[in-house]
Design a protein around this motif. Sequence first.
Motif, PDB file in Angstrom:
ATOM      1  N   ALA A  20       0.847  -1.190   0.000  1.00 55.26           N
ATOM      2  CA  ALA A  20       0.000   0.000   0.000  1.00 55.26           C
ATOM      3  C   ALA A  20       0.884   1.241   0.000  1.00 55.26           C
ATOM      4  CB  ALA A  20      -0.916   0.003   1.217  1.00 55.26           C
ATOM      5  N   ALA A  21       0.391   2.278  -0.646  1.00 51.38           N
ATOM      6  CA  ALA A  21       1.170   3.516  -0.768  1.00 51.38           C
ATOM      7  C   ALA A  21       0.447   4.687  -0.135  1.00 51.38           C
ATOM      8  CB  ALA A  21       1.435   3.827  -2.237  1.00 51.38           C
ATOM      9  N   LEU A  22       1.230   5.559   0.447  1.00 45.59           N
ATOM     10  CA  LEU A  22       0.754   6.860   0.921  1.00 45.59           C
ATOM     11  C   LEU A  22       1.136   7.894  -0.124  1.00 45.59           C
ATOM     12  CD1 LEU A  22       2.088   6.770   4.587  1.00 45.59           C
ATOM     13  CD2 LEU A  22      -0.300   6.819   3.920  1.00 45.59           C
ATOM     14  N   VAL A  23       0.404   8.971  -0.149  1.00 48.64           N
ATOM     15  CA  VAL A  23       0.786  10.080  -1.018  1.00 48.64           C
ATOM     16  C   VAL A  23       1.012  11.301  -0.130  1.00 48.64           C
ATOM     17  CG1 VAL A  23      -1.598  10.750  -1.547  1.00 48.64           C
ATOM     18  CG2 VAL A  23       0.224  11.395  -3.099  1.00 48.64           C
ATOM     19  N   ALA A  24       2.143  11.968  -0.330  1.00 45.88           N
ATOM     20  CA  ALA A  24       2.525  13.110   0.494  1.00 45.88           C
ATOM     21  C   ALA A  24       2.705  14.343  -0.372  1.00 45.88           C
ATOM     22  CB  ALA A  24       3.815  12.790   1.242  1.00 45.88           C
ATOM     23  N   PHE A  25       2.002  15.391  -0.015  1.00 42.63           N
ATOM     24  CA  PHE A  25       2.127  16.663  -0.717  1.00 42.63           C
ATOM     25  C   PHE A  25       1.614  17.756   0.208  1.00 42.63           C
ATOM     26  CE2 PHE A  25      -1.945  14.821  -1.769  1.00 42.63           C
ATOM     27  CZ  PHE A  25      -2.855  15.862  -1.598  1.00 42.63           C
ATOM     28  N   SER A  26       1.924  18.971  -0.108  1.00 43.56           N
ATOM     29  CA  SER A  26       1.473  20.100   0.702  1.00 43.56           C
ATOM     30  C   SER A  26       0.277  20.762   0.045  1.00 43.56           C
ATOM     31  CB  SER A  26       2.597  21.125   0.865  1.00 43.56           C
ATOM     32  OG  SER A  26       3.682  20.540   1.535  1.00 43.56           O
ATOM     33  N   GLY A  27      -0.604  21.278   0.868  1.00 44.44           N
ATOM     34  CA  GLY A  27      -1.727  22.047   0.369  1.00 44.44           C
ATOM     35  C   GLY A  27      -2.892  21.198  -0.104  1.00 44.44           C
ATOM     36  N   VAL A  28      -3.627  21.769  -1.054  1.00 45.80           N
ATOM     37  CA  VAL A  28      -4.835  21.157  -1.596  1.00 45.80           C
ATOM     38  C   VAL A  28      -4.647  21.000  -3.094  1.00 45.80           C
ATOM     39  CG1 VAL A  28      -7.325  21.483  -1.892  1.00 45.80           C
ATOM     40  CG2 VAL A  28      -6.220  22.263   0.198  1.00 45.80           C
ATOM     41  N   ILE A  29      -5.064  19.848  -3.635  1.00 45.32           N
ATOM     42  CA  ILE A  29      -4.940  19.647  -5.074  1.00 45.32           C
ATOM     43  C   ILE A  29      -6.298  19.355  -5.703  1.00 45.32           C
ATOM     44  CG2 ILE A  29      -2.594  18.769  -4.924  1.00 45.32           C
ATOM     45  CD1 ILE A  29      -3.831  15.978  -5.586  1.00 45.32           C
ATOM     46  N   THR A  30      -6.405  19.725  -6.950  1.00 44.56           N
ATOM     47  CA  THR A  30      -7.529  19.339  -7.789  1.00 44.56           C
ATOM     48  C   THR A  30      -6.927  18.732  -9.038  1.00 44.56           C
ATOM     49  OG1 THR A  30      -8.990  21.047  -6.918  1.00 44.56           O
ATOM     50  CG2 THR A  30      -9.521  20.170  -9.106  1.00 44.56           C
ATOM     51  N   ASP A  31      -7.273  17.496  -9.301  1.00 47.11           N
ATOM     52  CA  ASP A  31      -6.800  16.794 -10.483  1.00 47.11           C
ATOM     53  C   ASP A  31      -7.975  16.005 -11.027  1.00 47.11           C
ATOM     54  OD1 ASP A  31      -5.171  15.744 -12.496  1.00 47.11           O
ATOM     55  OD2 ASP A  31      -4.576  14.048 -11.244  1.00 47.11           O
ATOM     56  N   LEU A  32      -8.684  16.603 -11.951  1.00 41.68           N
ATOM     57  CA  LEU A  32      -9.896  15.976 -12.464  1.00 41.68           C
ATOM     58  C   LEU A  32      -9.613  14.667 -13.177  1.00 41.68           C
ATOM     59  CD1 LEU A  32     -11.839  19.172 -13.605  1.00 41.68           C
ATOM     60  CD2 LEU A  32     -11.935  17.954 -11.415  1.00 41.68           C
ATOM     61  N   ASP A  33      -8.398  14.517 -13.767  1.00 48.19           N
ATOM     62  CA  ASP A  33      -8.025  13.247 -14.399  1.00 48.19           C
ATOM     63  C   ASP A  33      -8.000  12.104 -13.383  1.00 48.19           C
ATOM     64  OD1 ASP A  33      -7.793  14.497 -16.847  1.00 48.19           O
ATOM     65  OD2 ASP A  33      -5.612  14.719 -16.715  1.00 48.19           O
TER      66      ASP A  33
END
Length: 176
Positions: A20-33
């Motif tokens: 299983a994978a975690l995803v790490a990023f800052s802030g808020v994302i919108t990725d309609l794809d």
Amino acid sequence: MRYKVAFDKYVAEHGYTNVAALVAFSGVITDLDSGVEKGTETSLDPGLKGRGLREAFNTEEYQVMLAANKFQTGFDQPLLVAMYVDKKLSGVAAVQTLSRLNRKAKGKDKTYVLDFANSAEEIVEAFEPYYEATTLADVTDPNIVHETAAKLDAAAIYREIDGLVAGFLGRKLRWQ
């Protein structure tokens, strides 16, 4: 986020039930794809169960972390063994990012970096300033260690530490 969606799809298609994978990023994302609108790293993974990424990654539930401009510094996870790089790194950012792998852990004897964006020469150049010879302006006094030990002995600090440990462990220790 696209890496996470692709990773999860690949894992499911190949029947890997223990990955299983975690995803790490800052802030808020919108990725309609990816079908994500105003997602945060915690809102996109119900498996976190209210835990932070550092805490969750330190369990057996997650084996992979996909990170975007996060944890380049200050992420001390000895179990990290591999890094896949897909962005340009240079200078101290390259050193700090790749150095996330240099922690010792039981059974860890190798690390791997698969870099899609940087040449070996660019990475060597980034590390070079940290491998130059260092000189000392003054000679170190070898008696400093002995003088410090004598001061600690005189202050009986070891007895205080033994008393604290004994109290914490609920048993008496004898000073020798």
